[in-house]
Write a protein that holds these residues in place. Structure first.
Motif, PDB file in Angstrom:
ATOM      1  N   ALA A   1       0.740  -1.276   0.000  1.00  0.00           N
ATOM      2  CA  ALA A   1      -0.005   0.030  -0.117  1.00  0.00           C
ATOM      3  C   ALA A   1       0.961   1.405  -0.071  1.00  0.00           C
ATOM      4  O   ALA A   1       0.454   2.211  -0.986  1.00  0.00           O
ATOM      5  N   ALA A   2       2.092   1.215   0.942  1.00  0.00           N
ATOM      6  CA  ALA A   2       2.769   2.443   0.820  1.00  0.00           C
ATOM      7  C   ALA A   2       3.391   2.812  -0.612  1.00  0.00           C
ATOM      8  O   ALA A   2       3.615   3.650  -0.870  1.00  0.00           O
ATOM      9  N   GLN A   3       3.930   1.432  -1.240  1.00  0.00           N
ATOM     10  CA  GLN A   3       4.495   1.700  -2.531  1.00  0.00           C
ATOM     11  C   GLN A   3       3.335   2.128  -3.602  1.00  0.00           C
ATOM     12  O   GLN A   3       3.741   2.997  -4.501  1.00  0.00           O
ATOM     13  N   GLU A   4       2.218   1.677  -3.751  1.00  0.00           N
ATOM     14  CA  GLU A   4       1.102   2.012  -4.413  1.00  0.00           C
ATOM     15  C   GLU A   4       0.873   3.604  -4.127  1.00  0.00           C
ATOM     16  O   GLU A   4       0.621   4.225  -5.176  1.00  0.00           O
ATOM     17  N   ALA A   5       0.705   3.957  -3.011  1.00  0.00           N
ATOM     18  CA  ALA A   5       0.500   5.343  -2.841  1.00  0.00           C
ATOM     19  C   ALA A   5       1.407   6.323  -3.416  1.00  0.00           C
ATOM     20  O   ALA A   5       1.108   7.160  -3.931  1.00  0.00           O
ATOM     21  N   LYS A   6       2.595   5.839  -3.415  1.00  0.00           N
ATOM     22  CA  LYS A   6       3.812   6.842  -4.058  1.00  0.00           C
ATOM     23  C   LYS A   6       3.679   6.724  -5.447  1.00  0.00           C
ATOM     24  O   LYS A   6       3.922   7.646  -5.850  1.00  0.00           O
ATOM     25  N   LYS A   7       2.986   5.581  -6.045  1.00  0.00           N
ATOM     26  CA  LYS A   7       3.113   5.460  -7.394  1.00  0.00           C
ATOM     27  C   LYS A   7       1.653   6.362  -8.006  1.00  0.00           C
ATOM     28  O   LYS A   7       1.700   7.237  -8.891  1.00  0.00           O
ATOM     29  N   PHE A   8       0.711   6.744  -7.186  1.00  0.00           N
ATOM     30  CA  PHE A   8      -0.308   7.611  -7.244  1.00  0.00           C
ATOM     31  C   PHE A   8      -0.048   8.991  -7.278  1.00  0.00           C
ATOM     32  O   PHE A   8      -0.336   9.593  -7.826  1.00  0.00           O
ATOM     33  N   GLN A   9       0.940   9.285  -6.560  1.00  0.00           N
ATOM     34  CA  GLN A   9       1.349  10.641  -6.079  1.00  0.00           C
ATOM     35  C   GLN A   9       2.086  11.127  -7.543  1.00  0.00           C
ATOM     36  O   GLN A   9       2.239  12.189  -7.624  1.00  0.00           O
ATOM     37  N   SER A  10       2.730  10.329  -8.184  1.00  0.00           N
ATOM     38  CA  SER A  10       3.663  10.688  -9.314  1.00  0.00           C
ATOM     39  C   SER A  10       2.921  10.492 -10.673  1.00  0.00           C
ATOM     40  O   SER A  10       3.690  10.698 -11.609  1.00  0.00           O
ATOM     41  N   LEU A  11       1.668   9.808 -10.634  1.00  0.00           N
ATOM     42  CA  LEU A  11       0.912   9.550 -11.864  1.00  0.00           C
ATOM     43  C   LEU A  11      -0.276  10.610 -12.081  1.00  0.00           C
ATOM     44  O   LEU A  11      -1.053  10.511 -11.232  1.00  0.00           O
ATOM     45  N   PRO A  12      -0.314  11.215 -13.045  1.00  0.00           N
ATOM     46  CA  PRO A  12      -1.400  12.237 -13.516  1.00  0.00           C
ATOM     47  C   PRO A  12      -2.789  11.304 -13.506  1.00  0.00           C
ATOM     48  O   PRO A  12      -2.705  10.392 -14.149  1.00  0.00           O
ATOM     49  N   PHE A  13      -3.788  11.969 -12.932  1.00  0.00           N
ATOM     50  CA  PHE A  13      -5.094  11.483 -12.960  1.00  0.00           C
ATOM     51  C   PHE A  13      -5.534  10.842 -14.072  1.00  0.00           C
ATOM     52  O   PHE A  13      -6.060   9.812 -14.489  1.00  0.00           O
ATOM     53  N   LYS A  14      -5.390  11.417 -15.317  1.00  0.00           N
ATOM     54  CA  LYS A  14      -5.778  11.021 -16.486  1.00  0.00           C
ATOM     55  C   LYS A  14      -4.833   9.985 -17.174  1.00  0.00           C
ATOM     56  O   LYS A  14      -5.486   9.371 -18.005  1.00  0.00           O
ATOM     57  N   ALA A  15      -3.826   9.763 -16.721  1.00  0.00           N
ATOM     58  CA  ALA A  15      -2.991   8.559 -17.140  1.00  0.00           C
ATOM     59  C   ALA A  15      -3.361   7.278 -16.647  1.00  0.00           C
ATOM     60  O   ALA A  15      -2.724   6.176 -16.838  1.00  0.00           O
ATOM     61  N   MET A  16      -4.093   7.350 -15.364  1.00  0.00           N
ATOM     62  CA  MET A  16      -4.454   6.002 -14.764  1.00  0.00           C
ATOM     63  C   MET A  16      -5.528   5.230 -15.426  1.00  0.00           C
ATOM     64  O   MET A  16      -6.333   5.611 -16.416  1.00  0.00           O
ATOM     65  N   ASN A  17      -5.528   3.895 -15.267  1.00  0.00           N
ATOM     66  CA  ASN A  17      -6.323   3.088 -15.559  1.00  0.00           C
ATOM     67  C   ASN A  17      -7.742   3.037 -14.778  1.00  0.00           C
ATOM     68  O   ASN A  17      -7.685   3.902 -13.803  1.00  0.00           O
ATOM     69  N   LEU A  18      -8.724   2.432 -15.377  1.00  0.00           N
ATOM     70  CA  LEU A  18     -10.130   2.466 -14.674  1.00  0.00           C
ATOM     71  C   LEU A  18      -9.822   2.176 -13.299  1.00  0.00           C
ATOM     72  O   LEU A  18     -10.259   2.579 -12.215  1.00  0.00           O
ATOM     73  N   ASN A  19      -9.254   1.030 -12.882  1.00  0.00           N
ATOM     74  CA  ASN A  19      -8.974   0.482 -11.604  1.00  0.00           C
ATOM     75  C   ASN A  19      -8.238   1.326 -10.602  1.00  0.00           C
ATOM     76  O   ASN A  19      -8.572   1.516  -9.624  1.00  0.00           O
ATOM     77  N   ASP A  20      -7.358   2.115 -11.251  1.00  0.00           N
ATOM     78  CA  ASP A  20      -6.582   2.906 -10.456  1.00  0.00           C
ATOM     79  C   ASP A  20      -7.141   4.164 -10.053  1.00  0.00           C
ATOM     80  O   ASP A  20      -7.001   4.748  -9.003  1.00  0.00           O
ATOM     81  N   LYS A  21      -7.983   4.681 -11.139  1.00  0.00           N
ATOM     82  CA  LYS A  21      -8.614   5.910 -10.841  1.00  0.00           C
ATOM     83  C   LYS A  21      -9.897   5.525  -9.663  1.00  0.00           C
ATOM     84  O   LYS A  21     -10.103   6.464  -8.584  1.00  0.00           O
ATOM     85  N   ILE A  22     -10.387   4.300  -9.747  1.00  0.00           N
ATOM     86  CA  ILE A  22     -11.400   3.908  -8.422  1.00  0.00           C
ATOM     87  C   ILE A  22     -10.703   4.106  -7.346  1.00  0.00           C
ATOM     88  O   ILE A  22     -11.206   4.475  -6.146  1.00  0.00           O
TER      89      ILE A  22
END
Length: 249
Positions: free
Chosen positions: A181-202
């Motif tokens: 979870a800690a590593q995924e949270a860092k990934k979200f911080q560095s990834l623009p929302f529009k570049a996320m897939n649907l699962n990541d956006k949810i």
């Protein structure tokens, strides 16, 4: 084809799992195990198998660990990249035996039959991943808490599946999920929302804990798997709460 495949496995304290995985790989002339200095019986179990070459490397991130593993003088054209709880099914073994890849195919994705306490589930949230690929030109990059193999060419799909059969203690599962979870949270911080897939956006929007219940139970069908299905759903909910907490920590 089997003679042209080298299974490669990463391990750290995998004594509850590794024997089941290795026992389905007796066809392999050589298995490369890259261990992160386990302090349980992982090494002794591996060394009971004559076709296993056991190496150790201090762990930093998964991508670098995989790069080190596939650099161990592998002679075959193909690598079968496994976690220590991936168990080859008979159907997949037969498919690999008769596989005849065209020159354009550089890798294959495989799906999984998830097991809870040894009971196979009807469905899983575990996605198909590239497990079989040509060694030449392949590399790895880190992707959140996991890793992604990069190959230059077409990716096909195998029909046979692996069992995903992790029987380590639940305390270990919780620790792993908190780290993921800690590593995924860092990934979200560095990834623009529009570049996320649907699962990541949810998940980014904090809807993971609520959406995972109906999706897992109803759409994936594990409601029909009894207590094992309920346990799996509970695990997925807890994992989503860990991610939510890590994002807003």
């Amino acid at each position: 084809m089997l003679d042209n495949i080298t299974p490669v496995i990463l391990t750290y304290n995998e004594a509850p799992n590794i024997e089941r995985t290795l026992s389905e790989l007796t066809w392999a002339k050589r298995i490369v195990v890259m261990d992160s200095f386990s302090d349980d019986e992982t090494q002794s179990i591996c060394q009971r198998h004559a076709n296993v070459d056991f190496y150790q490397r201090k762990f930093d991130v998964l991508a670098e660990q995989w790069k080190a593993a596939i650099a161990q003088d592998i002679k075959t054209d193909w690598i079968l990249a496994l976690d220590a709880d991936y168990v080859l099914t008979m159907d997949l073994h037969e498919e690999l035996k008769t596989l005849e890849p065209t020159n354009e195919i550089q890798g294959y994705k495989t799906s999984f039959i998830y097991k809870i306490d040894g009971k196979p589930l009807r469905g899983t949230l575990y996605p198909p991943v590239v497990t079989l690929y040509r060694r030449e030109g392949a590399t790895y990059r880190q992707d959140g808490h996991a890793q992604r193999v990069i190959v230059d060419g077409k990716i096909s799909v195998l029909q046979g599946k692996f069992f995903h059969d992790d029987r380590k203690p639940m305390s270990r599962w919780h620790n792993s999920q908190r780290n993921y979870a800690a590593q995924e949270a860092k990934k979200f911080q560095s990834l623009p929302f529009k570049a996320m897939n649907l699962n990541d956006k949810i998940r980014y929007l904090g809807l993971g804990p609520l959406s995972v219940i109906p999706y897992t139970l109803i759409i994936r069908g594990v409601i029909f798997d009894g207590l094992a299905g309920l346990k799996y759903t509970w695990q997925r909910v807890i994992a989503e709460f860990y991610l939510l907490r890590a994002r807003f920590k």
